[in-house]
Motif scaffolding. Sequence first.
Motif, PDB file in Angstrom:
ATOM      1  N   ASN A 185      -5.611 -18.738  -1.943  1.00  0.00           N
ATOM      2  CA  ASN A 185      -4.666 -18.479  -3.035  1.00  0.00           C
ATOM      3  C   ASN A 185      -4.549 -17.014  -3.454  1.00  0.00           C
ATOM      4  O   ASN A 185      -4.021 -16.725  -4.519  1.00  0.00           O
ATOM      5  CB  ASN A 185      -4.990 -19.316  -4.265  1.00  0.00           C
ATOM      6  N   GLN A 186      -5.063 -16.072  -2.655  1.00  0.00           N
ATOM      7  CA  GLN A 186      -4.969 -14.656  -3.007  1.00  0.00           C
ATOM      8  C   GLN A 186      -4.486 -13.857  -1.807  1.00  0.00           C
ATOM      9  O   GLN A 186      -4.880 -14.123  -0.672  1.00  0.00           O
ATOM     10  CB  GLN A 186      -6.325 -14.129  -3.465  1.00  0.00           C
ATOM     11  N   LEU A 187      -3.643 -12.868  -2.090  1.00  0.00           N
ATOM     12  CA  LEU A 187      -3.082 -12.038  -1.033  1.00  0.00           C
ATOM     13  C   LEU A 187      -2.971 -10.608  -1.545  1.00  0.00           C
ATOM     14  O   LEU A 187      -2.551 -10.381  -2.677  1.00  0.00           O
ATOM     15  CB  LEU A 187      -1.691 -12.553  -0.649  1.00  0.00           C
ATOM     16  N   THR A 188      -3.361  -9.643  -0.717  1.00  0.00           N
ATOM     17  CA  THR A 188      -3.281  -8.229  -1.068  1.00  0.00           C
ATOM     18  C   THR A 188      -2.322  -7.525  -0.117  1.00  0.00           C
ATOM     19  O   THR A 188      -2.423  -7.694   1.097  1.00  0.00           O
ATOM     20  CB  THR A 188      -4.672  -7.568  -0.967  1.00  0.00           C
ATOM     21  N   VAL A 189      -1.401  -6.749  -0.673  1.00  0.00           N
ATOM     22  CA  VAL A 189      -0.504  -5.918   0.125  1.00  0.00           C
ATOM     23  C   VAL A 189      -0.835  -4.476  -0.238  1.00  0.00           C
ATOM     24  O   VAL A 189      -0.734  -4.077  -1.391  1.00  0.00           O
ATOM     25  CB  VAL A 189       0.981  -6.224  -0.179  1.00  0.00           C
ATOM     26  N   GLN A 190      -1.269  -3.717   0.776  1.00  0.00           N
ATOM     27  CA  GLN A 190      -1.639  -2.329   0.517  1.00  0.00           C
ATOM     28  C   GLN A 190      -1.018  -1.414   1.558  1.00  0.00           C
ATOM     29  O   GLN A 190      -0.556  -1.859   2.599  1.00  0.00           O
ATOM     30  CB  GLN A 190      -3.157  -2.161   0.487  1.00  0.00           C
ATOM     31  N   LEU A 191      -1.018  -0.150   1.235  1.00  0.00           N
ATOM     32  CA  LEU A 191      -0.420   0.869   2.088  1.00  0.00           C
ATOM     33  C   LEU A 191      -1.504   1.514   2.937  1.00  0.00           C
ATOM     34  O   LEU A 191      -2.510   1.986   2.415  1.00  0.00           O
ATOM     35  CB  LEU A 191       0.265   1.919   1.214  1.00  0.00           C
ATOM     36  N   LEU A 192      -1.287   1.520   4.248  1.00  0.00           N
ATOM     37  CA  LEU A 192      -2.194   2.189   5.176  1.00  0.00           C
ATOM     38  C   LEU A 192      -1.520   3.480   5.610  1.00  0.00           C
ATOM     39  O   LEU A 192      -0.412   3.454   6.138  1.00  0.00           O
ATOM     40  CB  LEU A 192      -2.471   1.299   6.388  1.00  0.00           C
ATOM     41  N   GLU A 193      -2.186   4.590   5.350  1.00  0.00           N
ATOM     42  CA  GLU A 193      -1.630   5.895   5.713  1.00  0.00           C
ATOM     43  C   GLU A 193      -2.506   6.531   6.779  1.00  0.00           C
ATOM     44  O   GLU A 193      -3.720   6.630   6.619  1.00  0.00           O
ATOM     45  CB  GLU A 193      -1.565   6.810   4.496  1.00  0.00           C
ATOM     46  N   VAL A 232      -0.298  -6.142  -5.276  1.00  0.00           N
ATOM     47  CA  VAL A 232       0.495  -5.132  -4.573  1.00  0.00           C
ATOM     48  C   VAL A 232       0.031  -3.763  -5.052  1.00  0.00           C
ATOM     49  O   VAL A 232      -0.010  -3.496  -6.252  1.00  0.00           O
ATOM     50  CB  VAL A 232       2.007  -5.321  -4.847  1.00  0.00           C
ATOM     51  N   GLN A 233      -0.328  -2.900  -4.087  1.00  0.00           N
ATOM     52  CA  GLN A 233      -0.807  -1.572  -4.413  1.00  0.00           C
ATOM     53  C   GLN A 233       0.253  -0.815  -5.218  1.00  0.00           C
ATOM     54  O   GLN A 233       1.451  -0.933  -4.953  1.00  0.00           O
ATOM     55  CB  GLN A 233      -1.166  -0.815  -3.137  1.00  0.00           C
ATOM     56  N   THR A 234      -0.169  -0.027  -6.189  1.00  0.00           N
ATOM     57  CA  THR A 234       0.715   0.620  -7.154  1.00  0.00           C
ATOM     58  C   THR A 234       1.878   1.404  -6.533  1.00  0.00           C
ATOM     59  O   THR A 234       3.005   1.236  -6.977  1.00  0.00           O
ATOM     60  CB  THR A 234      -0.096   1.511  -8.100  1.00  0.00           C
ATOM     61  N   PRO A 235       1.686   2.260  -5.513  1.00  0.00           N
ATOM     62  CA  PRO A 235       2.853   2.976  -4.978  1.00  0.00           C
ATOM     63  C   PRO A 235       3.917   2.038  -4.398  1.00  0.00           C
ATOM     64  O   PRO A 235       5.105   2.317  -4.474  1.00  0.00           O
ATOM     65  CB  PRO A 235       2.276   3.860  -3.868  1.00  0.00           C
ATOM     66  N   ILE A 236       3.506   0.920  -3.845  1.00  0.00           N
ATOM     67  CA  ILE A 236       4.446  -0.052  -3.279  1.00  0.00           C
ATOM     68  C   ILE A 236       5.164  -0.789  -4.394  1.00  0.00           C
ATOM     69  O   ILE A 236       6.342  -1.100  -4.289  1.00  0.00           O
ATOM     70  CB  ILE A 236       3.711  -1.070  -2.383  1.00  0.00           C
ATOM     71  N   ALA A 237       4.468  -1.043  -5.479  1.00  0.00           N
ATOM     72  CA  ALA A 237       5.020  -1.829  -6.574  1.00  0.00           C
ATOM     73  C   ALA A 237       6.201  -1.157  -7.257  1.00  0.00           C
ATOM     74  O   ALA A 237       6.905  -1.782  -8.035  1.00  0.00           O
ATOM     75  CB  ALA A 237       3.927  -2.134  -7.602  1.00  0.00           C
ATOM     76  N   MET A 238       6.466   0.103  -6.979  1.00  0.00           N
ATOM     77  CA  MET A 238       7.587   0.794  -7.587  1.00  0.00           C
ATOM     78  C   MET A 238       8.895   0.545  -6.842  1.00  0.00           C
ATOM     79  O   MET A 238       9.948   0.872  -7.341  1.00  0.00           O
ATOM     80  CB  MET A 238       7.318   2.306  -7.629  1.00  0.00           C
ATOM     81  N   LYS A 239       8.814  -0.011  -5.659  1.00  0.00           N
ATOM     82  CA  LYS A 239      10.016  -0.269  -4.865  1.00  0.00           C
ATOM     83  C   LYS A 239      10.758  -1.470  -5.442  1.00  0.00           C
ATOM     84  O   LYS A 239      10.257  -2.171  -6.313  1.00  0.00           O
ATOM     85  CB  LYS A 239       9.642  -0.534  -3.405  1.00  0.00           C
ATOM     86  N   GLU A 240      11.955  -1.744  -4.941  1.00  0.00           N
ATOM     87  CA  GLU A 240      12.788  -2.785  -5.516  1.00  0.00           C
ATOM     88  C   GLU A 240      12.390  -4.201  -5.115  1.00  0.00           C
ATOM     89  O   GLU A 240      12.299  -5.081  -5.942  1.00  0.00           O
ATOM     90  CB  GLU A 240      14.247  -2.552  -5.127  1.00  0.00           C
TER      91      GLU A 240
END
Length: 91
Positions: free
Chosen positions: A18-26, A63-71
């Motif tokens: 029941n948990q999912l993480t979406v993060q940015l890999l740079e 959702v990682q904060t920088p991604i969360a700003m998208k639409e």
Amino acid sequence: MHVEIHEGVKDWIRSKGNQLTVQLLEVKGCCAPDIQELVVLPRKPKNVQNYREFTIDDLFVYVQTPIAMKEKLVLQLKGFGIFKTVIARVQ
């Protein structure tokens, strides 16, 4: 931010806890352009202060904060059988 979940993704997340993480890999290199990719992990992040939490039905999506700003964040199921995984993309 709007989170769009395609068919089958909710069942996949439920089967993983029941948990999912979406993060940015740079990936940064000296001789090549920088690469940014979205990574989806079936767990809660260790440092939740850097993530926004979305509750959809009984599921928790971080959702990682920088991604969360998208639409719009689209979660889609990919693969077959035991090789199924969730991919994320921003629109």
